[in-house]
Write a protein that holds these residues in place. Structure first.
Motif, PDB file in Angstrom:
ATOM      1  N   LYS A   1      -7.155  -3.883   8.624  1.00  0.00           N
ATOM      2  CA  LYS A   1      -7.704  -2.548   7.988  1.00  0.00           C
ATOM      3  C   LYS A   1      -7.028  -1.289   8.617  1.00  0.00           C
ATOM      4  CE  LYS A   1     -12.036  -0.222   7.069  1.00  0.00           C
ATOM      5  NZ  LYS A   1     -13.215  -0.187   7.563  1.00  0.00           N
ATOM      6  N   ASN A   2      -7.235  -1.316  10.085  1.00  0.00           N
ATOM      7  CA  ASN A   2      -6.960  -0.036  10.503  1.00  0.00           C
ATOM      8  C   ASN A   2      -5.416   0.200  10.631  1.00  0.00           C
ATOM      9  OD1 ASN A   2      -9.387   0.846  11.097  1.00  0.00           O
ATOM     10  ND2 ASN A   2      -9.347  -0.020  13.147  1.00  0.00           N
ATOM     11  N   GLY A   3      -4.512  -0.779  10.702  1.00  0.00           N
ATOM     12  CA  GLY A   3      -3.116  -0.760  10.779  1.00  0.00           C
ATOM     13  C   GLY A   3      -2.573  -0.169   9.383  1.00  0.00           C
ATOM     14  N   LYS A   4      -3.209  -0.925   8.504  1.00  0.00           N
ATOM     15  CA  LYS A   4      -2.894  -0.425   6.818  1.00  0.00           C
ATOM     16  C   LYS A   4      -3.250   1.119   6.762  1.00  0.00           C
ATOM     17  CE  LYS A   4      -3.418  -1.733   2.026  1.00  0.00           C
ATOM     18  NZ  LYS A   4      -4.053  -2.697   1.178  1.00  0.00           N
ATOM     19  N   ALA A   5      -4.552   1.421   7.280  1.00  0.00           N
ATOM     20  CA  ALA A   5      -4.793   2.779   7.096  1.00  0.00           C
ATOM     21  C   ALA A   5      -3.760   3.669   7.847  1.00  0.00           C
ATOM     22  CB  ALA A   5      -6.551   3.103   7.525  1.00  0.00           C
ATOM     23  N   LEU A   6      -3.437   3.517   8.919  1.00  0.00           N
ATOM     24  CA  LEU A   6      -2.742   4.260   9.862  1.00  0.00           C
ATOM     25  C   LEU A   6      -1.349   4.275   9.118  1.00  0.00           C
ATOM     26  CD1 LEU A   6      -3.659   3.423  13.450  1.00  0.00           C
ATOM     27  CD2 LEU A   6      -3.884   5.561  12.379  1.00  0.00           C
ATOM     28  N   SER A   7      -0.652   3.286   8.581  1.00  0.00           N
ATOM     29  CA  SER A   7       0.417   3.259   8.020  1.00  0.00           C
ATOM     30  C   SER A   7       0.409   4.124   6.548  1.00  0.00           C
ATOM     31  CB  SER A   7       0.816   1.945   7.514  1.00  0.00           C
ATOM     32  OG  SER A   7       2.045   1.948   6.659  1.00  0.00           O
ATOM     33  N   GLN A   8      -0.502   4.056   5.665  1.00  0.00           N
ATOM     34  CA  GLN A   8      -0.800   4.846   4.824  1.00  0.00           C
ATOM     35  C   GLN A   8      -0.878   6.503   5.527  1.00  0.00           C
ATOM     36  OE1 GLN A   8      -4.115   3.211   2.714  1.00  0.00           O
ATOM     37  NE2 GLN A   8      -2.996   1.816   1.569  1.00  0.00           N
ATOM     38  N   LEU A   9      -1.758   6.627   6.408  1.00  0.00           N
ATOM     39  CA  LEU A   9      -1.919   8.005   6.865  1.00  0.00           C
ATOM     40  C   LEU A   9      -0.605   8.740   7.004  1.00  0.00           C
ATOM     41  CD1 LEU A   9      -3.594  10.525   7.470  1.00  0.00           C
ATOM     42  CD2 LEU A   9      -4.190   9.222   9.578  1.00  0.00           C
ATOM     43  N   ALA A  10       0.176   7.781   7.960  1.00  0.00           N
ATOM     44  CA  ALA A  10       1.610   8.396   8.413  1.00  0.00           C
ATOM     45  C   ALA A  10       2.490   8.670   7.062  1.00  0.00           C
ATOM     46  CB  ALA A  10       2.486   7.246   9.023  1.00  0.00           C
ATOM     47  N   SER A  11       2.533   7.957   6.205  1.00  0.00           N
ATOM     48  CA  SER A  11       3.478   8.087   4.980  1.00  0.00           C
ATOM     49  C   SER A  11       2.885   9.420   4.336  1.00  0.00           C
ATOM     50  CB  SER A  11       3.386   6.846   4.122  1.00  0.00           C
ATOM     51  OG  SER A  11       3.906   5.764   4.535  1.00  0.00           O
ATOM     52  N   ALA A  12       1.739   9.468   4.089  1.00  0.00           N
ATOM     53  CA  ALA A  12       0.994  10.485   3.580  1.00  0.00           C
ATOM     54  C   ALA A  12       1.392  11.934   4.223  1.00  0.00           C
ATOM     55  CB  ALA A  12      -0.470  10.558   3.265  1.00  0.00           C
ATOM     56  N   ALA A  13       1.196  12.143   5.662  1.00  0.00           N
ATOM     57  CA  ALA A  13       1.451  13.194   6.441  1.00  0.00           C
ATOM     58  C   ALA A  13       3.105  13.352   6.395  1.00  0.00           C
ATOM     59  CB  ALA A  13       1.019  12.865   7.708  1.00  0.00           C
TER      60      ALA A  13
END
Length: 158
Positions: free
Chosen positions: A127-139
């Motif tokens: 869950k955290n890996g997916k969330a961090l990946s999405q956050l990095a893409s959005a940022a």
């Protein structure tokens, strides 16, 4: 000092040579001045483009930082929630541990805890890996779009 080439040839004098050189120098000066004005205008235009690109770059970094900050805040709040759940689970586990009477029940309980904790760790990690990946893409999105805009402007200027 005057020289004559032929009867029909123009008479060349120091005065006429000086006048000719002066007129050519004036024409050359005017041409250089015109090219300098054109170069200055183009330089001013490029400076304006660079200023606009710099402002766009700063805006993109600010937007990216806001996205990253909001995302990290949300992830932090989720971590706090998960920590509270883990603390509640640990209290419940200690209560259950005090109720155990036999060694077999103790080992069964330990096995159940280990399996649950491993499954929980894998789920949270995913869950955290997916969330961090999405956050990095959005940022990175505002920065990426600004880079594309800069490249387009530079290609147009070239």
């Amino acid at each position: 000092m005057t020289t004559t080439r032929t009867a029909k040839a123009k008479k060349i004098t120091v005065k006429s040579v000086t006048a000719d050189v002066q007129s050519k120098a004036k024409a050359l000066g005017a041409e250089v001045q015109g090219k300098a004005k054109l170069a200055y205008a183009k330089g001013s235009e490029v400076a304006g483009e660079i200023t606009a690109m710099t402002k766009g770059n700063v805006d993109a970094v600010v937007a990216s930082g806001k996205i990253l900050g909001a995302g990290l805040k949300e992830l932090g709040q989720e971590s706090i929630t998960e920590g509270k759940k883990a603390a509640d689970t640990a209290v419940a586990d200690f209560k259950a541990l005090t109720a155990i009477k036999t060694p077999k029940d103790f080992f069964d309980f330990q096995f159940k805890l280990a399996k649950r904790n491993i499954d929980t760790a894998i789920a949270l990690s995913s869950k955290n890996g997916k969330a961090l990946s999405q956050l990095a893409s959005a940022a990175a999105a505002p920065l990426s779009s600004q880079v594309k805009a800069n490249v387009a402007k530079l290609r147009a200027a070239a």
